[in-house]
Design an enzyme around this catalytic site. Structure first.
Site, PDB file in Angstrom:
ATOM      1  N   LYS A  42     -13.084   0.380   5.676  1.00 29.59           N
ATOM      2  CA  LYS A  42     -13.724  -0.430   4.642  1.00 29.59           C
ATOM      3  C   LYS A  42     -14.851  -1.290   5.206  1.00 29.59           C
ATOM      4  CE  LYS A  42     -10.376   1.066   2.031  1.00 29.59           C
ATOM      5  NZ  LYS A  42      -9.234   1.167   2.847  1.00 29.59           N
ATOM      6  N   TRP A  85       0.865  -1.188   0.000  1.00 28.39           N
ATOM      7  CA  TRP A  85       0.000   0.000   0.000  1.00 28.39           C
ATOM      8  C   TRP A  85       0.898   1.233   0.000  1.00 28.39           C
ATOM      9  CZ3 TRP A  85      -1.672   2.841   4.815  1.00 28.39           C
ATOM     10  CH2 TRP A  85      -2.629   3.825   4.526  1.00 28.39           C
ATOM     11  N   ASP A  93      -0.951  -5.261   9.484  1.00 33.59           N
ATOM     12  CA  ASP A  93      -1.842  -4.185   9.072  1.00 33.59           C
ATOM     13  C   ASP A  93      -3.148  -4.865   8.652  1.00 33.59           C
ATOM     14  OD1 ASP A  93      -3.180  -2.073   7.994  1.00 33.59           O
ATOM     15  OD2 ASP A  93      -1.684  -1.580   6.461  1.00 33.59           O
TER      16      ASP A  93
END
Ligand SMILES: Cc1ncc(COP(=O)(O)O)c(C=O)c1O
Length: 347
Positions: A192, A75, A156
């Site tokens: 999300k 990311w 993460d």
């Protein structure tokens, strides 16, 4: 359950207690020994990014010179976060363009070669940008090497429940490492899975060897948070605590996540079916089905992605990533035609 109107004042530095309790339980499972033995320091952070940043500052302060190992690719914000935290980082191999799959041997070799006691940043599920996750057997082997080298796993988790549709399945990697008795870090995000993007809701969790160590770690995390942003936001934290704390709302959320994850799997299947039905070259497109989560690495190179945009008006990142969350079943055939053309007619 948090009542409406309750506590309009600042939250404590560590965040909303009811949120911290449920976020740890969602991640580890309520019966996990790390929770029962109070070996966990959980501090509400400013969503996934802010929680990673807090961890970055913690590493910089208490592990001077320690390196964070980051997957290649990862990311985009990971490198910025550790640069700004003044934490040195290097990359480990992750993506193999030949198979559009995991470069498992390369990953293991690079983690092995890193200086002892490094932090190994791992995407708990639904790796961004590739959509490629290790298998349960590969996770075990990754844990073996990390343990051998006295590295510290640093997860993460930005897509719990959004990848497989199950909160528990998506936390399996984290739980596997915790079950080995390792000390580890986990940054969580609710952007999300609960659609709380703008509320900035997440947490940093540090699993420690003892409850005493966890108390001290939590206190140090609070010392870092206080001059950085003072205290985190309340509204989204209450949403999480109320949704998880109410059985009817919790079931509704889980059902919606299952539906979202199911829709994405349906789109993957349709795209794969179109690709295999149309492409007569014998190319193996099964990597599309093996990937998980909202992102898919198509294996297209930069020139091919430019063909996608210029000729087919399909706008995607130049690394070949597409977001399946933005793709409808009706558009799969068009996308598959565009991919096949770009693959075979542009090098
Ligand atoms: C891998 C990964 N980590 C962390 C985040 C952080 O997102 P946020 O700060 O909105 O929680 C994202 C968001 O895209 C992500 O993909």
């Amino acid at each position: 359950m948090i009542e409406r109107g309750e506590n309009k004042e600042y939250l404590p530095i560590e965040g909303l207690a009811a949120f911290n309790k449920v976020t740890a339980e969602l991640l580890f499972g309520a019966d996990n020994p790390v929770i029962k033995q109070q070996r966990l320091a959980t501090v509400q952070g400013l969503s996934g990014t802010g929680s990673l940043r807090l961890a970055g500052a913690f590493i910089e302060r208490y592990f001077p010179g320690a390196k964070v190992l980051i997957s290649s690719p990862t990311w985009g914000n990971h490198k910025n976060i550790f640069n700004d935290s003044r934490v040195p980082w290097s990359e480990y191999r992750y993506y193999d363009p030949k198979t559009v799959g995991l470069d498992f041997e390369g990953m293991i070799a690079d983690i092995k070669a890193a200086p002892e006691g490094s932090f190994v940043l791992l995407h708990g599920c639904a790796h961004n940008p590739t959509g490629i996750d290790p298998t349960p057997e590969q996770w075990e082997k990754i844990a073996d090497v990390i343990q051998e080298k006295n590295h510290i796993p640093f997860f993460d988790v930005a897509y719990q429940g959004f990848a497989s549709g199950s909160l528990d399945t998506d936390a399996a990697s984290v739980r596997l490492f915790a079950a080995r008795g390792l000390e580890l870090l986990v940054a969580q995000s609710y952007s999300k899975n609960l659609g709380l993007y703008a509320e900035r809701i997440g947490a940093i969790n540090v699993v420690c060897a003892s409850s005493d160590a966890a108390t001290r770690v939590k206190s140090q995390l609070k010392r870092i948070a206080r001059p950085m942003y003072s205290n985190p936001p309340i509204h989204g934290a209450r949403i999480v605590a109320n949704v998880v704390g109410d059985p009817a709302l919790f079931n509704e959320w889980k059902a919606e996540m299952e539906m979202m994850a199911g829709r994405i799997k349906g789109v993957r299947q349709k795209l794969y079916d179109n690709l295999t039905a149309t492409d007569k070259s014998g190319k193996d497109w099964s990597f599309i089905l093996k990937q998980i989560g909202m992102f898919s690495f198509t294996g297209l190179n930069k020139a091919q992605t430019e063909n996608m945009t210029n000729k087919w008006h399909v706008y995607m990142t130049k690394d070949g990533r597409i977001s399946l969350a933005g793709l409808s079943l009706a558009k799969c055939e068009y996308l598959s035609d565009a991919i096949i053309d770009s693959y075979h007619n542009v090098s």
